[in-house]
Write an enzyme that holds these catalytic residues in place. Structure first.
Site: not given
Ligand code: IDP
Ligand code: MG
Length: 153
Positions: A13, A53, A61, A116, A119, A130
């Site tokens: 990212k 997404y 968010f 984080n 991805h 994807e």
């Molecule tokens: P993943 O990336 O581990 O698959 P997902 O639930 O698919 O997690 O969420 C996609 C991305 O959305 C996450 O990697 C993170 O960057 C963001 N995200 C998920 N939950 C939150 C949140 O509660 N607050 C802010 N960003 C979030």
């Molecule tokens: Mg995901």
């Protein structure tokens, strides 16, 4: 596009790129034994990110997530290997870095869910969707891996 079940989509990212984590992340996947079959530096459009997404579009968010992912270039990759979807998710760690164990990418390099750094597709179906979204056929290289007999029995 014909997408194989031995493929997954991984993206460093924008925060991971800015923080110079690309080399380390690629190194982890290479040393594991996975094979890189696609890689490019992309400034993702809002449309691409909203599509990528789309399952999260009702989340509070979502808009911030799309802004974050478009805030700079990402390194989009396709990795090949046995159980690569499941194993790469484990290498990434949990969605929330606070829950991610040391030794995982998120456990080692970040602290907050909104930054984080990486991805990875969460299922074979997501990987297929994807990869088709981010890559054209000719951007995937199916090369013969001479190390293969040392990685697979
Ligand atoms: P993943 O990336 O581990 O698959 P997902 O639930 O698919 O997690 O969420 C996609 C991305 O959305 C996450 O990697 C993170 O960057 C963001 N995200 C998920 N939950 C939150 C949140 O509660 N607050 C802010 N960003 C979030
Ligand atoms: Mg995901």
């Amino acid at each position: 596009m014909l997408v194989r079940c031995w493929w997954t989509f991984v993206a460093v990212k924008p925060d991971g790129v800015q923080r110079r984590l690309v080399g380390d992340i690629v190194r982890r996947f290479e040393k594991k034994g996975f094979k890189l079959v696609g890689m490019k530096l992309v400034q993702a459009s809002e449309d691409l990110l909203k599509d990528h997404y789309r399952d999260l579009r009702t989340k509070p968010f979502f808009d911030g997530l799309v802004r974050y992912m478009g805030s700079g270039p990402v390194v989009a990759m396709v990795w090949q290997g046995l159980d690569v979807v499941k194993t790469s998710r484990r290498m990434l760690g949990e969605t929330n870095p606070a829950d991610s164990l040391p030794g995982t990418v998120r456990g080692d390099y970040c602290v907050e869910v909104g930054r984080n750094v990486i991805h990875g597709s969460d299922s074979v179906e997501s990987a297929q969707r994807e990869i088709s979204l981010w890559f054209r056929n000719e951007e995937i290289q199916c090369w013969e891996d001479p190390a293969s007999p040392w990685i697979y029995a």
